[in-house]
Structure formats: C-alpha cells, structure tokens
Design an enzyme around this catalytic site. Sequence first.
Site, PDB file in Angstrom:
ATOM      1  N   SER A 700       1.075  -1.364   0.023  1.00  0.00           N
ATOM      2  CA  SER A 700       0.489  -0.131  -0.136  1.00  0.00           C
ATOM      3  C   SER A 700       1.028   1.329  -0.034  1.00  0.00           C
ATOM      4  O   SER A 700       0.007   2.493  -0.251  1.00  0.00           O
ATOM      5  CB  SER A 700      -1.158   0.340   1.549  1.00  0.00           C
ATOM      6  N   LYS A 743      -6.240   3.317   8.860  1.00  0.00           N
ATOM      7  CA  LYS A 743      -5.314   4.467   8.016  1.00  0.00           C
ATOM      8  C   LYS A 743      -6.269   5.595   8.458  1.00  0.00           C
ATOM      9  O   LYS A 743      -5.436   7.062   8.369  1.00  0.00           O
ATOM     10  CB  LYS A 743      -5.375   3.819   6.867  1.00  0.00           C
TER      11      LYS A 743
END
Length: 803
Positions: A700, A743
């Site tokens: 990511s 996140k």
Amino acid sequence: MTETRLLPVLPLDGDVVLPGMIVPLELDGDSGGETRAAVDSAQAKAPSTSSFPGIRSLPAAQAEVLIVPRVHGEYAELGAVATIERVGRIPGGKAAVLLRATRRARVGQTGDGPGAARWVYAEPVTELAGERAQALAAEYKTVVISILQQRGGWQMIDAVQQLEDPSAIADLAGNSPFLSTGQKLELLSTLDVAARLEKSLEWSREYLAELEVTDTIRKDVAEGMEKQQKEFLLRRQLEAIRKELGELDGTADSDDYRARVEKADLPEHVRTAALAEVDKLERTSDASPEGGWIRTWLDTVLELPWRTRTADVHDITAARAVLDADHAGLDDVKERIIEYLAVRARRAGAGKGQVGGRHSGAVLALVGPPGVGKTSLGESVAKAMGREFVRVALGGIRDEAEIRGHRRTYVGALPGRIVRAIKEAGSMNPVVLLDEVDKVGADYRGDPTAALLEVLDPEQNHTFRDHYLEVELDLSDVVFLATANALETIPGPLLDRMELVTLDGYTEHEKIVIGRDHLLPRELERAGLGPDDVRFTDAALGRIAAEYTREAGVRNANRTIAKVLRKIATRVALDEATLPVTVDAADLEGYLGRPRHLPESALPASTQRTAIPGVATGLAVTGAGGDVLYIEASLADPESGSSGLTLTGQLGEVMKESVQIALSYLRSHGAELELPVGDLKDRGVHVHVPAGAVPKDGPSAGITMTTALASLLSGRVVRADVAMTGEVSLTGRVLPIGGVKQKLLAAHRAGMKTVIIPQRNEPDLDDVPADVLAQLDVHPVSNVREVLDLALAPATSPVAQAA
C-alpha cells in the site's frame, strides 16, 4: 322410570359417567360449587328424613340429578340420570356426594326448580338391542375379565360375571381408565347396544394387547433385576473379602464410582464408557497405578456439566443496553451478537433448539490492535447473553495436546484446555474466549492450530473428541470468541472457520467517552479517591488521547489517567492541593510534562518533515493499529559517482518492488509530468523509510513512494496535512489496498486534514465513523497524476535545487 322428569343439571368437566357407574364427587373447592348446587337443589325437591350422626341418609324416594358431560364449555346432548346415594365426608375431611348412574336421558328444555342449579327436562331414550348384542356382550365380558385378571382386580370379576343385560355390560367401559373422555362420550351417545359393544370390544382388545406386551417386558425386567441383585450381592461380598484381606482401607461414599455414575445424569454413550471403566476399576488391584488413572478419568467425566445449560437472554433491547454500557463504539461486534441473540430467540420460539443434531453456537474472530477491548468484550458478551464466561489463553502454546488433551497412556495425562474450560464454566453453552489465537506456535509436538480446526468448525464440533476423554463432547452450543492482533499469522484454514469482525480502534470522541465513563471511575477507586474528588474535563481527556498517547486503543490512556490521579493523591497527602480537583487540558503539563505526540501540522513550517522536497506521508497498518509512515528520498551528487537505487529501512520484498515500479513509472512519464528524469542516469536514488529498526512490508506504499520521488525531482514539497495510501502500477493506475478504516483513523489521530485513497476503495468509507469523515477531506483517485496534483504544493524554488 321412563317418563320425562325435571331434574337439576350436574355438569361434569373432563370425564363422562355411564349408567351403572358409582362415582364420588367433592362438594368443596372451586370444582365443587356446581356439584353442591345440583345436590342441594335435588334434595330441596325431595325432603330428607332423619340421619345417623355424621352421615345424612336419604329417604326411600331418593333425589336424582342429571349428570351431563361438559366438553370445552359445551354440554353434551345426552347425560346420565343418577341417584344421590349418600352425602358425607371422605378421608381428609372434605365433603363429598356418592352418585349412582341408572339410565341415559336426553337433555331437554330448561325448567324451573328450587335452588341455584339449572333445571332441565330429562327425556327418556330408547336403546336398541338384538341377538347380535347378546353374542357381543358375552365376548366383551370375557375381554373385561381378562383385563381384570391382568391388573389383579379379582374382587370385580364376580360382579362382572353376574351381569346379563348387554347394555349394562357395554356400559362397563365407563370404568375403564384407558379410555379417553372423547371415547367415553361416544359410548354415552351410542344408543345401539351392539354398536356400543363393538366399540368397547375394539378398544379393550387394543388395551389388552398392550397389557400383554407390558407384562412380557415386566417379566424380562424382573429377570434382569434379579441378575443385578445377584451381581450387587456378589460385589458386596467381594468388597467385604478385600477389606478383610487388608486391600481396602474402607470405602467412602465418594469412592463408590458405580453409584455416582448411575446417579449422574450422563448421556448414554458417556454412561456406557464410564461403567466400562468402573468395571475395569473393580477388577484392578489397588497396588496397580492404573487404578489412580481410572479414578482421575472418572472424576473428570463426572465433573463435566453434560446436561447443564444456562438459559439465553431473549430480551434483545436489554442485551444491547448491557453491551452499550460496558463498551463505547464497537458497533460491528454488538450488532453481530444482537443478531445471534435474535436468531436464538426465533429458534427457541419455533421449538428448533437443534437443527441436524447441532445447536446454534457461533465462532467469531475479533481482530484489532492492542487496547481496543477485545478481551473485555468477551465478558460483556457473556453477561449480555446470560451465559457463563471462561477465558482460554492460547498465546505461546506449541503442543497440540494443550487443545485436544493427552492420551491416558501418558503419566500425568490431562484433558485439553477446551474440556477444562467447559468444566470450569459449569455449563455446556458458555462463552469461551480464545485469547491471542494469532500467537499460537508449532514445533515437533504438533500444531495447535490444526487441533483448533475441529473445535471451531460448526459442522464438526458437535462431535468433538478429546484425546483424554475419548468420548464425544458437543461444543455446537458454545459461543467461541477468538482474539488476535494480526491476521497474517493465523493459518488460512483456521481463519476460514471463523467469522471475522475487525476492531480498528477508537475515534477521539469515543476515547473521551471511554475515559469519562469507564477508565476514570475505575482508576479513582484504585487510587482511593471518591467519585467526586477528581473530575477530568472532556478537553483534558481529548488532549490525553491526541497528544500524550496517540494509540488505536485506550491502554496507554488508562495508564496516563492513573498517573495523573497518583500525582493528585500525592499532592493532597503533602497538603499541596485540596479536593475536589478539576483537571483541564491546560493542567496536564503540570502532571505529565510536555506532550509526546504533537501533530506534524502543529509544528513550525520550517521544522516539519515535509518541509523539504522528497518526503511524503503514507499510511500503514501495524499490529498496533493504523500508523503514519514517512518516506524520504534523496538524489546523490553527480560528482560523487554514486548511481543506481539504494533502499534502507528494513523494507520487505513488496515495498522494494513498489519503489522500483514508482521509479520506472516516473522515468517513462517524466516528460508528461514535467520532471527532469534525464539526470537519473548519472545520479543515485536513495529511498529510506524510518524507523530502520522496524521491519516493514506491504502493498500500500506505491503512491507514497511515487509522490516522494516526484517531489524530489520537481523540487515541490508535499503538503504537510496530506497523507496517502494505495499501490501503483507501471501504467500509473492506483490500485486498491486494505485497512482503509484503520489508516483513516491513524490519519485523524496524526492531525492530517486530507487523505488520498484508491477510487476502488471508496465503498470502504462506509465503515469509517461519521465524525472522523467529517473532519477529513478524503479524495478517491484512480491515477498518479491526480495524486501529484493533490499532494504537491506549488514550486517555491528552482528545480535545480531539488538535489
């Protein structure tokens, strides 16, 4: 008498009286009110004469009543005219009347009479009889005598043999206890004597056949009982002989395992196995160590709650209130538990406790960072469901026998942790918390996670077999809650058997609520302070969560609150402060010192990490929840002779490939993006991800790598309030990633204002709390150019200085 007569009605619920029957009926209580009214009305019409002491004898012209069956509140068309033989008291002191039914009568029109009873005209009926009735009566009399012989009613046999009237013989069925009320009512309404005898004969033959079967079974049982008594006598003699030989030191009740097994309410397959072990124990000498092993096994089996189950709470609203009172947030877990309780309530209401031999247990995996309340949630779930709670710590175990138990051939063998948990809970349907299932190891002794496959499989755990018990144990009604910090270390087959519920952490608002309603009252009690001695403002709790702890859970926040309370208690003891004390946000530095976690955007612009080109802010998921990750890039001076790509920061293979893809994309699209990529052939590129001591990997960080390199080449700094996550392809497409909720929570904790995510992750925003989304400007993007337009600030220096 055959004329129509006006008689009081005596309604009879739940039974039918046929002619020839003599029945006693109570005159007291709730059921005796109508009976007393009918008897008193009949006696009022037929005056009584003198009676003996304690007994009222009736005159020669005996009073009569009409006994009418009443079924479901409705009177039958036919009844039985009965004479009142005697009124007195039965053993026990209750008043009663003795009635003799003489003939059938049809219930006619209502009339008037004395007393409180209902008076009707009893119309005579004509019974049909013929030669066939005589033959059936003789046959029925034989069957009745056989039944009386089977039941030992020898005194009644003579009275039956004296009967000659077919109608009277047919009405003997009224004394049969095996006939239902409906069958007796059918006999009362049947005026054809032959038809009545056919029905009585059919029903009595069926009952006689049942009696013969029962008698056969009774004889077999008696023979078995004689064998058991003989065996018991021999065993008692053997016990006495052993005692005299000194092999026994006396047997207490607790040592009589056979009696304990027979008394215990065990399932049939468990009882069979236990009795087999008792037989083996009785043949084993006390000098043999096997006797001790058998006793330990029997004690374990007898202590298990084989048929004990706690009743589930079916008040869904109250269960939700319990969960909300114990934990703030965690809506996904609460909704799943409430759904489970709702389904249980529906199944219980429909009488479907088991489907396919299995109960409706549940297997949930609570995955999230430390301190979010996974373990404490298990106890709260048990309280909400009204079940027992037991915790099984799996962290660090490496032996398969810890789950399945040791085989009894080993010295010191014990059942596995699952069986011990059931024994500790005291019921077969507890809530079992399998704590730290992601930290189970494996070595030469086996893999415990493989043993957990059967425990946590709803299709198999109704026949779970522990190596020590060696009998099937039904775990299908147990609610298993497994906790874990990371999914990566859980084997795929085991994860497939559990329903995954992710606990991504708390928002700042939820931390304030938890601190105020849960942590502070508990720490006040531990510090010896009263509930009104110290008060934290919401601003103080919010600053603790944002600037002094910055974590996904509330564990460090709990320690920080406890530290403040200890400081206050110390100052009060030194007469430096007086209670009550209010702690505001500005007071925290006096107790805790300066904040440890200031947002990057709160620092002076010149000291921010992103103040120079080549630094970008990424988002990652760790075992402690979401976190902010800074990626730094630099270009070597051409005169240094360095070239190529250097990667530091303990990067994994996936992140290394992400850097190479980002660099290749910028090389191939430099002109399009207006980046001076031509100098890269003579200048080395160095990418570093702090902190170097922590291993990092994951798919990511692609767009963050690309943004850092583009910032370095363009000389444009990355905006300090922008964080991003997403993978990049060689064509510049932004690919989806996981952990969006964690996140975004991390970005919110770090003070970020803008977050860039892949466009294909836009549905994941539905899982993010609304108050967090309201404070973040989230941009779903599909290509790298959109990322650079959002993340890079306008150029403030010449491109040449970017090196």
